[in-house]
Scaffold this motif. Structure first.
Motif, mmCIF file in Angstrom:
data_model
loop_
_atom_site.group_PDB
_atom_site.id
_atom_site.type_symbol
_atom_site.label_atom_id
_atom_site.label_comp_id
_atom_site.label_asym_id
_atom_site.label_seq_id
_atom_site.Cartn_x
_atom_site.Cartn_y
_atom_site.Cartn_z
ATOM 1 N N ASN A 30 0.818 -1.214 0.000
ATOM 2 C CA ASN A 30 0.000 0.000 0.000
ATOM 3 C C ASN A 30 0.851 1.263 0.000
ATOM 4 O O ASN A 30 1.916 1.292 0.598
ATOM 5 C CB ASN A 30 -0.898 0.047 1.243
ATOM 6 N N VAL A 31 0.319 2.296 -0.637
ATOM 7 C CA VAL A 31 0.937 3.615 -0.618
ATOM 8 C C VAL A 31 -0.134 4.614 -0.175
ATOM 9 O O VAL A 31 -1.262 4.593 -0.687
ATOM 10 C CB VAL A 31 1.464 4.026 -2.010
ATOM 11 N N TYR A 32 0.210 5.446 0.794
ATOM 12 C CA TYR A 32 -0.662 6.523 1.257
ATOM 13 C C TYR A 32 -0.306 7.759 0.447
ATOM 14 O O TYR A 32 0.852 8.130 0.345
ATOM 15 C CB TYR A 32 -0.429 6.759 2.748
ATOM 16 N N VAL A 33 -1.321 8.385 -0.155
ATOM 17 C CA VAL A 33 -1.110 9.559 -0.994
ATOM 18 C C VAL A 33 -1.891 10.718 -0.380
ATOM 19 O O VAL A 33 -3.088 10.597 -0.136
ATOM 20 C CB VAL A 33 -1.603 9.313 -2.435
ATOM 21 N N PHE A 49 -0.613 6.279 -11.020
ATOM 22 C CA PHE A 49 0.271 5.292 -10.407
ATOM 23 C C PHE A 49 0.351 3.991 -11.191
ATOM 24 O O PHE A 49 1.216 3.162 -10.919
ATOM 25 C CB PHE A 49 -0.175 5.016 -8.966
ATOM 26 N N TYR A 52 3.646 2.577 -12.676
ATOM 27 C CA TYR A 52 4.663 1.986 -11.807
ATOM 28 C C TYR A 52 4.453 0.499 -11.578
ATOM 29 O O TYR A 52 5.328 -0.178 -11.052
ATOM 30 C CB TYR A 52 4.704 2.713 -10.459
ATOM 31 N N ASN A 75 -3.094 0.382 -3.772
ATOM 32 C CA ASN A 75 -2.606 -0.943 -3.438
ATOM 33 C C ASN A 75 -2.046 -1.584 -4.693
ATOM 34 O O ASN A 75 -2.742 -1.697 -5.696
ATOM 35 C CB ASN A 75 -3.746 -1.786 -2.857
ATOM 36 N N VAL A 82 5.893 -0.796 -5.140
ATOM 37 C CA VAL A 82 5.719 0.225 -4.100
ATOM 38 C C VAL A 82 7.041 0.943 -3.856
ATOM 39 O O VAL A 82 7.089 2.165 -3.724
ATOM 40 C CB VAL A 82 5.191 -0.402 -2.794
ATOM 41 N N VAL A 85 7.599 3.512 -6.502
ATOM 42 C CA VAL A 85 6.736 4.682 -6.359
ATOM 43 C C VAL A 85 7.300 5.619 -5.292
ATOM 44 O O VAL A 85 7.391 6.823 -5.483
ATOM 45 C CB VAL A 85 5.292 4.266 -5.974
ATOM 46 N N VAL A 86 7.680 5.048 -4.161
ATOM 47 C CA VAL A 86 8.176 5.866 -3.058
ATOM 48 C C VAL A 86 9.492 6.487 -3.450
ATOM 49 O O VAL A 86 9.751 7.645 -3.223
ATOM 50 C CB VAL A 86 8.327 5.022 -1.779
#
Length: 86
Positions: A30-33, A49, A52, A75, A82, A85-86
């Motif tokens: 998961n990524v929090y945006v 996203f 990616y 997700n 992930v 992305v980060v």
């Protein structure tokens, strides 16, 4: 078990060095945006996203009236995506 109505976890002792290394090996999907525009939609998140990696879900959080809270979650299928992305 519960202590004072709060759930507690009991496990084997790990030294601090071992705990730190185990956290760095943890994989997340998961990524929090945050700081999204109020007009951002779930489809916008998927489009942005999606380059990616494969997305299993993307959602912009909304209040009871349907107004955007200006944050969301994406997700990914692969934890490696992930990291990119980060």
């Amino acid at each position: 078990m519960l202590i004072n109505d709060k759930q507690v976890y009991v496990g084997h002792f790990l030294r601090k060095q071992e705990r730190d290394s185990s956290l760095s090996n943890t994989k997340f999907n998961n990524v929090y945006v945050k700081n999204l525009s109020e007009s951002t939609t779930n489809e916008d998140l998927k489009k942005i996203f999606g380059e990616y990696g494969t997305i299993t879900s993307a959602v912009v959080m909304r209040d009871a009236d349907g107004k955007s809270k200006c944050f969301g979650f994406v997700n990914f299928e692969n934890p490696g995506d992930v990291a990119n992305v980060v």
